[in-house]
Design an enzyme around this catalytic site. Structure first.
Site, PDB file in Angstrom:
ATOM      1  N   ARG A   1       3.268   5.116  17.423  1.00 39.84           N
ATOM      2  CA  ARG A   1       1.909   4.747  17.789  1.00 39.84           C
ATOM      3  C   ARG A   1       1.768   4.540  19.293  1.00 39.84           C
ATOM      4  O   ARG A   1       0.672   4.643  19.841  1.00 39.84           O
ATOM      5  CB  ARG A   1       1.476   3.486  17.030  1.00 39.84           C
ATOM      6  CG  ARG A   1       0.849   3.851  15.694  1.00 39.84           C
ATOM      7  CD  ARG A   1       0.624   2.702  14.769  1.00 39.84           C
ATOM      8  NE  ARG A   1      -0.328   1.704  15.239  1.00 39.84           N
ATOM      9  CZ  ARG A   1      -0.838   0.773  14.441  1.00 39.84           C
ATOM     10  NH1 ARG A   1      -0.494   0.740  13.159  1.00 39.84           N
ATOM     11  NH2 ARG A   1      -1.676  -0.137  14.900  1.00 39.84           N
TER      12      ARG A   1
ATOM     13  N   ASP B   1      -0.352  -3.871  19.834  1.00 42.14           N
ATOM     14  CA  ASP B   1      -0.337  -3.479  18.422  1.00 42.14           C
ATOM     15  C   ASP B   1       0.115  -2.031  18.259  1.00 42.14           C
ATOM     16  O   ASP B   1      -0.436  -1.277  17.464  1.00 42.14           O
ATOM     17  CB  ASP B   1      -1.702  -3.678  17.763  1.00 42.14           C
ATOM     18  CG  ASP B   1      -1.646  -3.433  16.252  1.00 42.14           C
ATOM     19  OD1 ASP B   1      -0.632  -3.793  15.630  1.00 42.14           O
ATOM     20  OD2 ASP B   1      -2.605  -2.868  15.685  1.00 42.14           O
TER      21      ASP B   1
ATOM     22  N   SER C   1       3.307  -5.130   3.281  1.00 44.23           N
ATOM     23  CA  SER C   1       2.198  -5.043   4.224  1.00 44.23           C
ATOM     24  C   SER C   1       1.728  -6.453   4.559  1.00 44.23           C
ATOM     25  O   SER C   1       2.023  -7.403   3.839  1.00 44.23           O
ATOM     26  CB  SER C   1       1.046  -4.235   3.612  1.00 44.23           C
ATOM     27  OG  SER C   1       1.460  -2.946   3.234  1.00 44.23           O
TER      28      SER C   1
ATOM     29  N   TRP D   1      -6.932  11.638  10.207  1.00 44.65           N
ATOM     30  CA  TRP D   1      -6.357  10.524   9.447  1.00 44.65           C
ATOM     31  C   TRP D   1      -5.642  11.010   8.189  1.00 44.65           C
ATOM     32  O   TRP D   1      -5.217  10.219   7.357  1.00 44.65           O
ATOM     33  CB  TRP D   1      -7.457   9.532   9.072  1.00 44.65           C
ATOM     34  CG  TRP D   1      -7.013   8.117   9.047  1.00 44.65           C
ATOM     35  CD1 TRP D   1      -6.886   7.314   7.946  1.00 44.65           C
ATOM     36  CD2 TRP D   1      -6.640   7.303  10.167  1.00 44.65           C
ATOM     37  NE1 TRP D   1      -6.453   6.061   8.303  1.00 44.65           N
ATOM     38  CE2 TRP D   1      -6.300   6.023   9.674  1.00 44.65           C
ATOM     39  CE3 TRP D   1      -6.548   7.526  11.541  1.00 44.65           C
ATOM     40  CZ2 TRP D   1      -5.879   4.981  10.500  1.00 44.65           C
ATOM     41  CZ3 TRP D   1      -6.146   6.491  12.360  1.00 44.65           C
ATOM     42  CH2 TRP D   1      -5.817   5.242  11.839  1.00 44.65           C
TER      43      TRP D   1
ATOM     44  N   THR E   1       0.799  -1.225   0.000  1.00 48.40           N
ATOM     45  CA  THR E   1       0.000   0.000   0.000  1.00 48.40           C
ATOM     46  C   THR E   1       0.832   1.275   0.000  1.00 48.40           C
ATOM     47  O   THR E   1       0.297   2.356  -0.226  1.00 48.40           O
ATOM     48  CB  THR E   1      -0.913   0.033   1.242  1.00 48.40           C
ATOM     49  OG1 THR E   1      -0.105  -0.100   2.425  1.00 48.40           O
ATOM     50  CG2 THR E   1      -1.938  -1.097   1.206  1.00 48.40           C
TER      51      THR E   1
ATOM     52  N   ASN F   1       4.093  -4.255  14.027  1.00 47.15           N
ATOM     53  CA  ASN F   1       3.852  -5.069  15.212  1.00 47.15           C
ATOM     54  C   ASN F   1       4.348  -6.497  15.036  1.00 47.15           C
ATOM     55  O   ASN F   1       4.342  -7.044  13.940  1.00 47.15           O
ATOM     56  CB  ASN F   1       2.355  -5.101  15.528  1.00 47.15           C
ATOM     57  CG  ASN F   1       1.527  -5.602  14.358  1.00 47.15           C
ATOM     58  OD1 ASN F   1       1.259  -4.846  13.427  1.00 47.15           O
ATOM     59  ND2 ASN F   1       1.123  -6.864  14.384  1.00 47.15           N
TER      60      ASN F   1
END
Length: 587
Positions: free
Chosen positions: A344, A317, A195, A490, A180, A275
């Protein structure tokens, strides 16, 4: 994964490349790529330069005249294919290249919005994208345009016609691999990741000859896996079983799904890794290197030069894939070759980009509770009470202790890129304030099946907002200003020498802010959520702003309670171009 199957069945149309012939286009050179952050007529890299600072030196547009910024044209991606549009466009010699959902690529006249050609990939049944059917952009080099597809292929097209020059398999989509990100061009090689971290894939970075598509080197990011150079085994990543028990490393995740940045002076490319697999951390005691990390890699041979792990033994995650942005920082009267990343896990890290040495880590979202802080070496000080429990120790063996952890698994910041202004010396970070209930479940690896071993419900932290655009000073570690948004943010961020910051909202606005104060100075409603990264360029003596529009991405698929804030937003698929007319530029 069941949440996404209903739209995957629409995939499977034959590849199509049709359109009008283009005038002569000058080839994109290595120098064009290296100078992209300084030039103004074109945008030839993802991130507006190999360092991906997303800063433009154009200063025609400013807070005083931005009220004159008006739509010039809008281009529809067409058809029934909608979903999330997360692409950053490129511009070269008056032609704009933008990717769309479902692995589509368009060449558009940058002045008029007229379509020149389009390419629709042949996507088979059974593709396994985790987080919507998005594509984040393309790469330009010489006379070709490159992009990846959801069935884990890399495609090179002729810039003038859109005809396929070559198409190569990255990996087997039936095993959960997909692609992606926007590829990156470094020294004649096209650099990509993979991905699929929720399916037990093994993350890697690889380089191909941009002319032929043949692999030059491969570098797996999980310990125990062997690299490749010129078709032969090279060196192993780390040592087998050093931080992974048994054969867990074979399905260890660490997907490199966001792409990289490059420092030409140091000759290093920087990639984040995702992750570890599965999410259930009780099944893989140890640090699980190099998942949830930032890696510096030699682009000539694929060797890892240094690594820094933001979340060892990740159990939430928290990934680690977010972009590492090189910048120079003043400290104690000296210039430090630094790099920053908004992880994250909720901490904003600054590292020495020459060797990966830890410089600082500061919370950039509220109420972080998975860790009590970061120690002097950059390692988390875990709060074990907020790690999901081992289901094997529960009464029924089916569900471990549930905990409430902050931030939620979609992260303090997800994929949407930050921007850095060398003028203000601030980073602009699109963040979200949320937490989650999370628990572990038993799981076994099965090819092509979700490899999570966890359940979750994500919840907003505050009643009045989830999204938060923050200006962060990396030297003082302080948040200088904050813009709060009701729905999650986003979209990526762009900043300019005109003292402006641009980003989009799910509510359908492209917005501009004063880069120093955070005051909102302009907005425009595009009719659907904006989850893409804006760009700017000069054309015919005028400054232009462009952004893709179309609501989607991970939030409506995985967002639980927070997805309710976006329930009424229509999908879409278009690109909007805005211009500041010359007559208004001096006002």
């Amino acid at each position: 994964m069941r949440m996404r199957n209903h739209f995957l069945t629409a995939v499977g149309l034959a590849a199509l490349s049709v359109g009008l012939a283009l005038p002569a286009i000058a080839e994109v050179t290595e120098q064009d790529i290296l100078n992209d952050a300084k030039t103004t007529d074109d945008v030839v890299t993802y991130g507006l330069g190999p360092q991906a600072q997303r800063f433009s030196p154009i200063k025609t547009l400013n807070r005083d005249n931005i009220k004159g910024l008006v739509p010039a044209w809008s281009f529809s991606f067409g058809g029934e294919k909608q979903r999330g549009q997360e692409s950053q466009a490129l511009v070269k010699d008056g032609v704009l290249y933008v990717t769309g959902s479902y692995s589509r690529l368009y060449a558009v006249d940058a002045r008029t919005g007229e379509k020149k050609w389009e390419y629709n990939a042949r996507l088979p049944e059974g593709i396994l994208p985790c987080c919507d059917v998005v594509n984040r952009g393309a790469a330009l080099y010489k006379d070709k345009v490159y992009f990846g597809t959801l069935d884990a292929k890399l495609v090179a097209l002729d810039q003038k016609t859109g005809k396929v020059v070559w198409r190569k398999d990255i990996d087997d989509f039936k095993s959960g691999y997909s692609y992606t990100a926007a590829p990156m061009i470094v020294k004649g090689k096209i650099i990509t990741g993979v991905s699929g971290g929720e399916f037990g894939v093994v993350g890697r970075v690889e380089a191909r000859d941009a002319e032929t598509g043949e692999v030059v080197w491969k570098r797996p990011v999980i310990e125990g896996h062997m690299g490749e150079l010129n078709g032969k085994p090279s060196t192993m990543t780390g040592k087998a079983n050093e931080s992974w028990p048994g054969d867990t490393w074979k399905f260890g995740g660490g997907a490199t799904w966001l792409g990289g940045t490059y420092d030409p002076e140091l000759n290093l490319i920087y990639f984040g890794t995702g992750n570890p697999g599965p999410w259930n951390s009780a099944l893989r005691p140890g640090d699980n290197k190099w998942s949830a990390s930032r890696l510096a890699i030699n682009p000539d041979n694929g060797e890892i030069v240094w690594g820094f792990q933001t979340t060892p033994h990740d159990g939430w995650d928290y990934d680690g894939v977010n972009e590492f942005v090189p910048f120079d920082m003043q400290k104690d009267g000296k210039t430090v070759k630094a790099g920053a990343t908004a992880d994250r896990n909720g901490f904003f890290y600054v590292l020495d980009r020459t060797n990966g040495a830890f410089l600082s880590a500061t919370p950039f979202v509220s109420n972080i509770n998975w860790a009590k802080g970061i120690d002097e070496n950059g390692r988390p000080i875990y709060d074990d009470a907020n790690r999901p429990g081992d289901p094997a120790k529960s009464e029924d063996g089916k569900k471990g202790k549930s905990v409430y952890a902050t931030p939620g698994f979609l992260g303090g910041k997800n994929w949407n890129p930050i921007a850095y202004s060398p003028d203000t010396r601030l980073f602009y970070v699109p963040s979200n304030e949320w937490g989650m209930d999370i628990w572990n479940e038993p799981v076994n690896y099965k090819k092509g099946a979700a490899y999570l071993g966890a359940g979750f419900t994500i919840k907003p932290t505050f009643e009045d907002h989830i999204g938060s655009l923050k200006a962060i000073d990396p030297a003082t570690k302080k948040v200088v200003w904050e813009y709060k948004n009701k729905a999650p943010l986003w979209a990526g961020v762009l900043t300019t020498a005109g003292n402006l910051v641009f980003t989009g909202t799910p509510e359908g606005f492209l917005k501009a802010f004063d880069a120093k104060t955070g005051e909102e100075v302009w907005k425009f409603q595009v009719g659907t959520g904006v989850v893409a990264s804006p760009i700017t360029w000069e054309q015919d003596g005028e400054q232009w702003i462009g952004v893709a529009a179309g609501w989607g991405g991970a939030v409506p698929l995985w967002g639980g309670e927070v997805a309710k804030t976006t329930a009424g937003i229509n999908q879409g698929g278009s690109f909007w171009a805005f211009r500041l007319p010359k007559a208004l530029a001096s006002r």
